[in-house]
Motif scaffolding. Structure first.
Motif, PDB file in Angstrom:
ATOM      1  N   TRP A   1     -22.187 -71.851   5.954  1.00  0.00           N
ATOM      2  CA  TRP A   1     -22.446 -71.465   6.451  1.00  0.00           C
ATOM      3  C   TRP A   1     -21.185 -72.692   7.535  1.00  0.00           C
ATOM      4  N   ASP A   2     -21.113 -73.806   6.976  1.00  0.00           N
ATOM      5  CA  ASP A   2     -19.582 -74.824   7.065  1.00  0.00           C
ATOM      6  C   ASP A   2     -18.501 -74.895   6.661  1.00  0.00           C
TER       7      ASP A   2
ATOM      8  N   GLN B   1     -11.948 -64.495   6.147  1.00  0.00           N
ATOM      9  CA  GLN B   1     -13.040 -62.742   5.485  1.00  0.00           C
ATOM     10  C   GLN B   1     -13.272 -63.466   4.165  1.00  0.00           C
ATOM     11  N   LEU B   2     -12.773 -64.632   3.860  1.00  0.00           N
ATOM     12  CA  LEU B   2     -13.935 -64.667   2.410  1.00  0.00           C
ATOM     13  C   LEU B   2     -15.346 -65.250   2.024  1.00  0.00           C
ATOM     14  N   SER B   3     -15.442 -66.120   3.331  1.00  0.00           N
ATOM     15  CA  SER B   3     -16.070 -66.675   4.098  1.00  0.00           C
ATOM     16  C   SER B   3     -17.199 -65.972   5.243  1.00  0.00           C
ATOM     17  N   ASP B   4     -17.285 -64.802   5.439  1.00  0.00           N
ATOM     18  CA  ASP B   4     -17.852 -63.412   6.108  1.00  0.00           C
ATOM     19  C   ASP B   4     -18.132 -62.820   4.495  1.00  0.00           C
TER      20      ASP B   4
ATOM     21  N   HIS C   1     -13.389 -70.120  11.427  1.00  0.00           N
ATOM     22  CA  HIS C   1     -13.238 -69.184  12.030  1.00  0.00           C
ATOM     23  C   HIS C   1     -12.681 -69.648  13.237  1.00  0.00           C
ATOM     24  N   THR C   2     -12.388 -68.768  14.666  1.00  0.00           N
ATOM     25  CA  THR C   2     -12.410 -69.251  15.526  1.00  0.00           C
ATOM     26  C   THR C   2     -13.673 -69.479  16.834  1.00  0.00           C
ATOM     27  N   ASP C   3     -13.372 -69.739  17.862  1.00  0.00           N
ATOM     28  CA  ASP C   3     -14.855 -69.934  18.720  1.00  0.00           C
ATOM     29  C   ASP C   3     -15.549 -68.340  19.281  1.00  0.00           C
ATOM     30  N   ASP C   4     -15.128 -68.045  19.390  1.00  0.00           N
ATOM     31  CA  ASP C   4     -15.128 -66.284  19.109  1.00  0.00           C
ATOM     32  C   ASP C   4     -14.948 -65.572  17.973  1.00  0.00           C
TER      33      ASP C   4
END
Length: 290
Positions: A194-195, A213-216, A201-204
């Protein structure tokens, strides 16, 4: 009457202590020499002479080599200089202790002393002694962050339903609590994932480059592994994640007011593909990529 013989005229005993024969006086007692019979007395005068020589050598030694009385350091100084040196060391020590205390209060979390004397601490620290420990010792986390997930499930009867929010972080906490050897997966996988997502990512919820994209993909796979253990009664087609952030309540002895209401960050729905499943193929496309 025969004349009386003086015993001092000759020896009357042999060397072995036996009385000699009356007609024989050939055995002679060798007189001990004075050097053998008397103890040596020259050692004591020699010792006194050596001690006197050492005393003279010590008296002739310079003061820098220990002084006349063998003293060194501050003790070798005269009384006025000793007083000045002691006062100077005391002042320097008090200044060092006060500076360390001010620096500690400046970088420490908010507490009673900083609330009452924060202005004095800031006046001492700024601008010459400003401290910034964010790189090496960040402020301790004062929030509880948990990750929730819900899923859209296609049942065996063909119907679709949406589950309630499932506390994935709570599941990890239950697996860790009371376990002497908790798994590294339960301790860190979801939290670090999650971190990774939030920092890329941005706030939106827009990704910052390839790491976003990798974290997604990474957080989706973690969520699918956790949801699979809940046996939701059908095939998971879409998932949605959110974080719930709550402030840590202040201790009972503090008058600090803390907002403990949860604040949510809700992510968009993701369509589950084979790439999100264990052993799946790559190349899947989700709504987050559109």
């Amino acid at each position: 009457m025969a004349p009386r013989r003086d015993r001092a005229a000759g020896p009357s005993w042999s060397a072995t202590g036996a009385r000699p024969d009356a007609g024989s006086l050939t055995t002679e007692t060798k007189p001990h020499s004075e050097s053998e019979s008397r103890p040596e007395r020259h050692s004591a005068p020699d010792a006194h002479a050596a001690a006197a020589a050492d005393g003279r050598a010590g008296a002739d030694a310079p003061a820098g080599a220990g002084g006349p009385a063998g003293r060194a350091g501050i003790a070798a100084l005269s009384l006025p200089y000793q007083v000045v040196a002691a006062v100077s060391l005391a002042v320097v020590g008090m200044f060092a202790c006060m500076h360390l205390a001010m620096a500690f209060l400046h970088v420490a979390p908010s507490n009673t002393l900083t609330k009452q004397h924060g202005e004095a601490v800031d006046d001492w620290v700024f601008p010459e002694f400003e401290q910034n420990w964010k790189l090496f010792a960040p402020n301790p986390l004062q929030q509880n962050i948990s990750v929730h997930a819900r899923a859209e499930v296609l049942g065996t009867d063909g119907g679709r339903r949406t589950t309630g929010w499932i506390d994935l972080s709570g599941d990890d906490g239950e697996a860790i609590r009371g376990n002497l050897f908790p798994s590294h997966v339960n301790q860190n996988e979801l939290r670090r994932g999650w971190d990774f997502y939030v920092n890329s990512h941005t706030d939106d919820n827009r990704p910052n480059g390839m790491r976003g994209q990798l974290s997604d993909r990474y957080i989706r796979r973690i969520a699918m592994l956790r949801l699979d253990a809940h046996h939701l009664g059908g095939r998971i087609e879409r998932i949605q994640l959110r974080s719930a952030t709550r402030g840590v309540e202040a201790p009972h002895w503090s008058d600090e007011k803390t907002d403990t209401r949860p604040y949510y960050r809700v992510l968009p729905w993701w369509t589950v593909t084979a790439a999100d499943l264990p052993g799946g193929v790559t190349g899947g496309r989700t709504e987050a990529d559109k």
